[in-house]
Design a protein around this motif. Sequence first.
Motif, PDB file in Angstrom:
ATOM      1  N   HIS A   1      35.907  -2.276  60.550  1.00 18.81           N
ATOM      2  CA  HIS A   1      36.827  -2.587  59.733  1.00 18.81           C
ATOM      3  C   HIS A   1      36.561  -1.929  57.903  1.00 18.81           C
ATOM      4  N   GLN A   2      37.630  -1.774  57.384  1.00 19.72           N
ATOM      5  CA  GLN A   2      37.347  -1.492  56.176  1.00 19.72           C
ATOM      6  C   GLN A   2      36.625  -2.529  55.215  1.00 19.72           C
ATOM      7  N   GLU A   3      35.840  -2.344  54.525  1.00 22.37           N
ATOM      8  CA  GLU A   3      34.879  -3.343  53.868  1.00 22.37           C
ATOM      9  C   GLU A   3      34.356  -3.101  52.431  1.00 22.37           C
ATOM     10  N   SER A   4      34.138  -3.971  51.667  1.00 22.12           N
ATOM     11  CA  SER A   4      33.611  -3.776  50.134  1.00 22.12           C
ATOM     12  C   SER A   4      32.751  -4.941  49.971  1.00 22.12           C
ATOM     13  N   PHE A   5      31.813  -4.582  49.284  1.00 21.70           N
ATOM     14  CA  PHE A   5      30.670  -5.641  48.778  1.00 21.70           C
ATOM     15  C   PHE A   5      29.984  -5.017  47.446  1.00 21.70           C
ATOM     16  N   LYS A   6      29.666  -5.966  46.686  1.00 18.82           N
ATOM     17  CA  LYS A   6      28.786  -5.554  45.763  1.00 18.82           C
ATOM     18  C   LYS A   6      27.066  -5.303  45.716  1.00 18.82           C
ATOM     19  N   LEU A   7      26.649  -4.598  44.875  1.00 19.20           N
ATOM     20  CA  LEU A   7      25.430  -4.334  45.026  1.00 19.20           C
ATOM     21  C   LEU A   7      24.461  -4.954  44.132  1.00 19.20           C
TER      22      LEU A   7
ATOM     23  N   PRO B   1      28.072  -2.491  40.273  1.00 23.47           N
ATOM     24  CA  PRO B   1      28.614  -1.471  41.280  1.00 23.47           C
ATOM     25  C   PRO B   1      29.154  -2.282  42.586  1.00 23.47           C
ATOM     26  N   LYS B   2      30.468  -1.747  42.913  1.00 27.71           N
ATOM     27  CA  LYS B   2      30.794  -2.275  44.062  1.00 27.71           C
ATOM     28  C   LYS B   2      31.386  -1.096  44.885  1.00 27.71           C
TER      29      LYS B   2
ATOM     30  N   SER C   1      32.554   1.977  42.477  1.00 22.58           N
ATOM     31  CA  SER C   1      33.004   1.573  41.195  1.00 22.58           C
ATOM     32  C   SER C   1      32.349   0.546  40.573  1.00 22.58           C
ATOM     33  N   GLY C   2      32.508   0.625  39.149  1.00 26.59           N
ATOM     34  CA  GLY C   2      31.573  -0.180  38.391  1.00 26.59           C
ATOM     35  C   GLY C   2      31.747   0.053  36.825  1.00 26.59           C
ATOM     36  N   SER C   3      30.523  -0.247  36.056  1.00 25.12           N
ATOM     37  CA  SER C   3      30.744   0.168  34.485  1.00 25.12           C
ATOM     38  C   SER C   3      29.556   0.856  34.272  1.00 25.12           C
ATOM     39  N   HIS C   4      29.350   1.509  32.914  1.00 27.52           N
ATOM     40  CA  HIS C   4      28.488   2.195  32.551  1.00 27.52           C
ATOM     41  C   HIS C   4      28.462   2.129  30.941  1.00 27.52           C
TER      42      HIS C   4
END
Length: 203
Positions: free
Chosen positions: A44-50, A60-61, A94-97
């Motif tokens: 299934h579609q999943e997301s997690f942070k590194l 980053p996610k 996705s994340g910030s820089h």
Amino acid sequence: MKFNSILLIIFCLLQALNNSTVGLNEQSLKDAAVKTLQNSKVNHQESFKLESKGSLVYDPKLSYSPLTSDNIQFRFDEYGLLYIKYVNLNITASGSHKFNFYNSLSSFTARLDDFSWEQSFVVLKNDLDNGKLDIQFKSNEESEIKFNVTILPYGDKIKDDNFYKLFKNYIKLGLENHDFNPLKIKLRKISQLILETVQSDLK
């Protein structure tokens, strides 16, 4: 006559050897992968942070869409090792820089292209009395995760191609400095379930 008997014995031995490996091949593994991926609880579609490790990219996610059988490749080498390779997953990061003149945090969204990660397994086979196979798989080695980066959206924010290449390499390096173990754990689980499925199918 004696020569023909020897040929017959050799032929029978070859047939026995062939029958001991019948069923365990790339096609049976592909079929097992299709069965496994049909399970919505597994795929299934999943997301997690590194886990953050560097100063180039922050928090980053990753998110990825459900896998298809086209995302998984199987092969055997000349020593009988089985390789399971995951390719071209639909992954968004996705994340910030701080890649700007003001040294302030800015957000980014990127697609991970040409993704690949491979595992190898030792295959242990035992012939059962009923003519079927008892097959065990022992984890052997894993490759590094490889990928390229496409920044999203590109056209609206980055007009200069040279700047875009520099920024893309910056984000790629930042992501590579993070631990992808959460994604590896998920893919290892899928591999294990595929192998359990093919074990069950061959019994």
